[in-house]
Scaffold this active site. Sequence first.
Site, mmCIF file in Angstrom:
data_model
loop_
_atom_site.group_PDB
_atom_site.id
_atom_site.type_symbol
_atom_site.label_atom_id
_atom_site.label_comp_id
_atom_site.label_asym_id
_atom_site.label_seq_id
_atom_site.Cartn_x
_atom_site.Cartn_y
_atom_site.Cartn_z
ATOM 1 N N LYS A 60 0.895 -1.335 0.001
ATOM 2 C CA LYS A 60 0.060 0.006 0.081
ATOM 3 C C LYS A 60 0.806 1.370 -0.182
ATOM 4 O O LYS A 60 1.834 1.084 0.756
ATOM 5 C CB LYS A 60 -0.940 -0.091 1.237
ATOM 6 C CG LYS A 60 -1.951 1.055 1.463
ATOM 7 C CD LYS A 60 -2.801 0.907 2.785
ATOM 8 C CE LYS A 60 -3.814 1.954 2.761
ATOM 9 N NZ LYS A 60 -4.555 1.562 3.985
ATOM 10 N N SER A 135 -9.437 1.806 2.884
ATOM 11 C CA SER A 135 -8.817 2.497 2.318
ATOM 12 C C SER A 135 -7.539 1.896 1.706
ATOM 13 O O SER A 135 -7.101 2.149 0.496
ATOM 14 C CB SER A 135 -7.678 3.746 3.058
ATOM 15 O OG SER A 135 -6.856 3.191 3.960
ATOM 16 N N SER A 159 -9.303 -0.427 7.420
ATOM 17 C CA SER A 159 -8.831 -0.197 6.030
ATOM 18 C C SER A 159 -8.366 -1.649 5.241
ATOM 19 O O SER A 159 -8.235 -1.560 4.209
ATOM 20 C CB SER A 159 -7.922 0.725 5.847
ATOM 21 O OG SER A 159 -8.628 1.876 5.950
HETATM 22 N N1 GLN Z 1 -12.983 4.060 6.992
HETATM 23 C C1 GLN Z 1 -12.104 4.422 8.149
HETATM 24 C C2 GLN Z 1 -11.691 5.920 7.919
HETATM 25 O O1 GLN Z 1 -12.089 6.507 6.917
HETATM 26 C C3 GLN Z 1 -10.776 3.387 8.033
HETATM 27 C C4 GLN Z 1 -9.590 4.044 7.439
HETATM 28 C C5 GLN Z 1 -8.397 3.201 7.786
HETATM 29 O O2 GLN Z 1 -8.562 1.839 8.441
HETATM 30 N N2 GLN Z 1 -7.126 3.562 7.434
HETATM 31 O O3 GLN Z 1 -11.009 6.384 8.886
#
Ligand code: GLN
Length: 461
Positions: A60, A135, A159
């Site tokens: 990532k 994400s 994410s």
């Molecule tokens: N959807 C969550 C957020 O927007 C999770 C993001 C993540 O785990 N990086 O913060």
Amino acid sequence: MDNLISWQSTGNDPGRRKTYTEQVHSLDKNLGAFLQFDPEKGTHLAKEGGHLEGVPCAVKDNIAVKGFKLTCGSNMLKDFISPYTATAVEKLLEQGVLIAGKTNLDEFGMGSSTDTSSLGTTSNPWDISRVAGGSSGGSAAAVAAGLVPFALGTDTGGSIRQPASFCGIYGLKPTYGAVSRYGLVAYASSLEVIGVLSRDVETIRRIFHIIHGVDPMDHSSIEHIPSGEKRDSYRLGIPAPGDQLDPEVESVYTDVIEAYRDRGFDTKIIEIPSLEYVVPAYYTIATAEASANLARFNGIRYGYRPEWAENPEELMRKARDEGFGDEVKLRILLGTYVLRSGFQDQYYIRAQKIRTAIRNDLDRVFQEVDMLLSPVFPTPPFPHGEAGLSPFQQKMADRFTATANLAGIPALTVPGKLSRGLPIGVQLMAPPFEEERLFHAAEIMAGVLPIQKPPLFLDME
Ligand code: GLN
């Protein structure tokens, strides 16, 4: 043959590597999983002689790999090349793993669709009109489409697990601190952890064993005490349904509960009163930490530089205004709001108290059951853009996943079933350090609900 070993020649043999690169580039035109795909570059970092020599993986793009880009999906860092390598990646390199490329993400990890990336659109290999989740959407799409046998992602509030569910694969969020965060561009430091996505559980287990461990470069990293013995069945807690699920998610979830019962697992409905407050507590803490962590991006030492500015003050203002996207700006503002002097009692400190209540509730629950089984996300993979979920709806939908981040416990997405051609997964959560319990319960289900191939798939056989 062992899944990982079958990939060795892909990275090791120059001819195969070239074909592989071309095939991935061609398939990824429709998928958009990678921001940079360059196995040739990876060969300069690869170490010879490890157990996984030549096995490609994707990382990532908020995790540092020396010589590769490190954009975080942001205009702020779109030309930034990492001068060093994250500890988790270094450990993979020691085993001979070939870093094949960097995957797309919501900007700085903020989102659930990968659509907040400023640098590209990632689609779901099951239906390209839909999102791959986020994400870590690029990592999930790359793995689901067979482009790599595994990928690293990061999980601050879901994410890894949510895109894994949307793409029909496994995704592990380890115990907080089990994997070093050195080399991960920080979003919300007390919540996040690097983890693994793959199409099989054994790969998740192997890669987790490689990347975990104490790191002098990350003071929150901890010794991972090996977890307990394997059992034939476990007691599963089913959180009492607080609010509605999409009927398709509900139906897959019920089927998986039933499948575990058929395999002799005891299931028990569990009341966890604090779950109602997961989302507000998560967004208070995550945005507070983000507002501090993202203060370093001021356009002076590195990152986006505006064309012209009258003075340093204006330079910083323009760099942040032009470099960050809307979602990131919103979160910095929210974080600044909840931390402003005189108001911390109302928001930040309250959220920390809720966090403690959630931990206490879970400690109590894990006296009665070995694991929790919950949905991952209340809806199936949603369409890109207006037809999908609004940013607010996406945040509310983090309630199942963010729980594990607030409590620091390990959690795993297990592929469930297809519903109208789209995958829907379920989530297992265990007490700290009990990753092995998650793997074992997932393996039991793998025999019943095998993983499937999406329409966009690169068969390397
Ligand atoms: N959807 C969550 C957020 O927007 C999770 C993001 C993540 O785990 N990086 O913060």
